[in-house]
Scaffold this active site. Structure first.
Site, PDB file in Angstrom:
ATOM      1  N   GLU A  40      54.863  50.606  47.982  1.00  0.00           N
ATOM      2  CA  GLU A  40      54.731  49.314  48.650  1.00  0.00           C
ATOM      3  C   GLU A  40      54.496  48.280  47.564  1.00  0.00           C
ATOM      4  O   GLU A  40      54.051  48.621  46.475  1.00  0.00           O
ATOM      5  CB  GLU A  40      53.538  49.331  49.619  1.00  0.00           C
ATOM      6  CG  GLU A  40      52.169  49.038  48.985  1.00  0.00           C
ATOM      7  CD  GLU A  40      51.719  50.044  47.932  1.00  0.00           C
ATOM      8  OE1 GLU A  40      52.137  51.211  47.996  1.00  0.00           O
ATOM      9  OE2 GLU A  40      50.944  49.659  47.023  1.00  0.00           O
ATOM     10  N   SER A  47      45.116  40.018  34.566  1.00  0.00           N
ATOM     11  CA  SER A  47      45.836  41.197  35.060  1.00  0.00           C
ATOM     12  C   SER A  47      47.349  41.086  34.930  1.00  0.00           C
ATOM     13  O   SER A  47      48.041  42.100  34.861  1.00  0.00           O
ATOM     14  CB  SER A  47      45.460  41.445  36.522  1.00  0.00           C
ATOM     15  OG  SER A  47      45.660  40.270  37.291  1.00  0.00           O
ATOM     16  N   LYS A  67      49.845  46.982  36.394  1.00  0.00           N
ATOM     17  CA  LYS A  67      50.350  47.965  37.357  1.00  0.00           C
ATOM     18  C   LYS A  67      51.065  49.132  36.679  1.00  0.00           C
ATOM     19  O   LYS A  67      51.049  50.252  37.178  1.00  0.00           O
ATOM     20  CB  LYS A  67      51.295  47.287  38.355  1.00  0.00           C
ATOM     21  CG  LYS A  67      50.634  46.212  39.213  1.00  0.00           C
ATOM     22  CD  LYS A  67      49.775  46.774  40.307  1.00  0.00           C
ATOM     23  CE  LYS A  67      49.171  45.696  41.194  1.00  0.00           C
ATOM     24  NZ  LYS A  67      48.182  46.218  42.142  1.00  0.00           N
TER      25      LYS A  67
HETATM   26  C1  LIG Z   1      49.127  40.519  38.370  1.00  0.00           C
HETATM   27  C2  LIG Z   1      48.356  41.128  39.484  1.00  0.00           C
HETATM   28  N1  LIG Z   1      47.020  41.104  39.437  1.00  0.00           N
HETATM   29  C3  LIG Z   1      46.263  41.650  40.418  1.00  0.00           C
HETATM   30  C4  LIG Z   1      46.844  42.218  41.532  1.00  0.00           C
HETATM   31  C5  LIG Z   1      45.953  42.769  42.612  1.00  0.00           C
HETATM   32  O1  LIG Z   1      45.929  44.149  42.667  1.00  0.00           O
HETATM   33  P1  LIG Z   1      44.682  44.998  42.216  1.00  0.00           P
HETATM   34  O2  LIG Z   1      43.487  44.460  42.940  1.00  0.00           O
HETATM   35  O3  LIG Z   1      45.027  46.367  42.619  1.00  0.00           O
HETATM   36  O4  LIG Z   1      44.522  44.844  40.741  1.00  0.00           O
HETATM   37  C6  LIG Z   1      48.244  42.268  41.630  1.00  0.00           C
HETATM   38  C7  LIG Z   1      48.897  42.886  42.794  1.00  0.00           C
HETATM   39  O5  LIG Z   1      50.044  42.802  43.022  1.00  0.00           O
HETATM   40  C8  LIG Z   1      49.018  41.715  40.577  1.00  0.00           C
HETATM   41  O6  LIG Z   1      50.349  41.716  40.616  1.00  0.00           O
END
Ligand SMILES: Cc1ncc(COP(=O)(O)O)c(C=O)c1O
Length: 393
Positions: free
Chosen positions: A111, A377, A89
């Protein structure tokens, strides 16, 4: 045909900017500004330097030997969990705060679901000395309370939202309401590839550093710049968009997206938007939305706060419809199992969201030579209580 956004802000029939009259000017200003800024030399320099020295990029591309043996392929993990603040993020919030500053805005709103985007926004606001207000559903405030404490320590005001089922959709509604009340001085940092055009494209571009690095790193490790498979989880879609951005029109690469099945897609407790959604409008974009026969948005459910969203980014809806991506629903229990597996085999505790990408592995069949890149992620620190509760019960 390209799978990237067209001049009008659409991906096929998905996207656009459906906003209340009062926000037209703000959104138009953003549409007219974002590319000029993102493509300017001084922005690129400042952005690249902060990604390197502050975030810690490039994030490693790690060859996961034991997991590769288990799934019969060459599996690499793109380690966004090692970024400052613990997830992908921060790439996006750094880019957007630099844009906000160049647009002369001083009040930042955001948000958040899992709290990772909230923490990333509060972090860059501390860094740039800007006021920060974060809207977060009350359910998420409770299940992600460590991130709430971090945001407060960073100087942000966290406003718990008590409408709907008190999760990400409801937090986004409140943030948009705030923006409508303060259109002149406020910049809304959206945390995913959702919202009105230009947000999905802007967030995808800011996250595209992920695939830019994958290309270079694969070249070094494998002597080729493209994998056979790219796998990522999808809430709104930003880590997936970053992972696939530079491969999106390259048909040699199979794209796999993992959405949250919750307790199962036919249980009514799910956030599997591609499996169940119908065309609608949510948070300013035309896309798939989980809704009832009257067009009312259904309350989504996932154990993962970051995937607990009844919509999906327009880019990803189009990839699914055009069959450019395989979309798999991964249920809570499958994600948890995959999280424990990664922890035991590789010593990496993933975020619950990322665990959904890992849960897709057992649903796919690979050849031994296949090169697979899966984006982790985020890290699992924020989810430890959930993991422990599940193992103790
Ligand atoms: C660690 C992590 N992975 C994935 C996501 C999902 O978001 P996005 O689909 O935008 O990657 C989030 C959302 O809060 C997150 O904190």
């Amino acid at each position: 045909m390209s799978f990237l956004v067209n001049q009008d802000g659409y991906y096929g029939e998905f996207g656009g900017a459906y906003v209340p009259e009062i926000l037209h000017k703000c959104v138009e200003e953003l549409q007219n500004t974002y590319l000029k800024v993102l493509q300017s030399e001084d922005f690129k320099q400042e952005f690249d330097q902060l990604l390197r020295d502050y975030v810690g990029r490039p994030s490693p591309l790690y060859y996961a030997r034991r997991l590769s043996e288990k799934y019969g392929c060459k599996l690499y993990l793109k380690r966004e969990d090692l970024n400052h603040t613990g997830a992908h993020k921060i790439n996006n919030t750094i880019g957007q705060i630099l844009l906000a500053r160049r647009m002369g805005k001083h009040r930042i709103i955001a948000e958040t679901g899992a709290g990772q985007h909230g923490v990333a926004t509060a972090t860059v606001c501390a860094l740039m000395n800007m006021e920060c207000i974060v809207y977060m559903g009350k359910t998420d405030v409770e299940r992600q309370h460590i991130n709430v404490e971090k945001m407060k320590m960073l100087g942000a005001t966290v406003i718990p939202v008590t409408s709907g089922n008190m999760t990400l959709k409801d937090a986004t509604n409140e943030a948009i309401r705030d923006w409508c009340c303060h259109p002149a001085d406020t910049y809304y940092i959206i945390g995913s590839t959702v919202g009105p055009h230009p947000y999905p494209d802007m967030v995808a571009r800011l996250q595209s550093v992920i695939s830019e690095e994958i290309k270079k790193q694969l070249m070094e490790k494998e002597g080729r710049d493209c994998p056979d498979y790219l796998i990522a989880c999808v809430g709104g879609g930003s880590n997936a968009a970053g992972t696939i951005y530079h491969y999106i029109d390259d048909s040699r690469v199979q794209i796999v997206l993992a959405e949250a099945g919750g307790k199962g897609i036919d249980t009514g407790m799910t956030a599997a938007t591609i499996a169940l959604g119908k065309m609608g409008i949510i948070h300013g974009a035309r896309t798939y939305v989980i809704q009832n026969e009257d067009g009312q948005i259904e309350e989504p459910y996932s154990i993962s706060a970051g995937l607990d969203y009844p919509g999906i980014g327009p880019m990803h809806a189009n990839l699914a419809v055009q069959k450019r991506a395989i979309v798999l629903a991964v249920n809570d229990d499958e994600a948890i199992r995959a999280a424990y597996e990664l922890t035991k085999l590789e010593g990496i505790i993933p975020a619950l969201e990322s665990a959904h990408a890992l849960g897709a592995l057992e649903k796919l069949t690979f050849k031994p030579k296949d090169v697979v890149v899966l984006t982790v992620s985020g890290r699992g620190d924020k989810d430890i209580e959930t993991y422990l509760e599940l193992i103790n019960n």
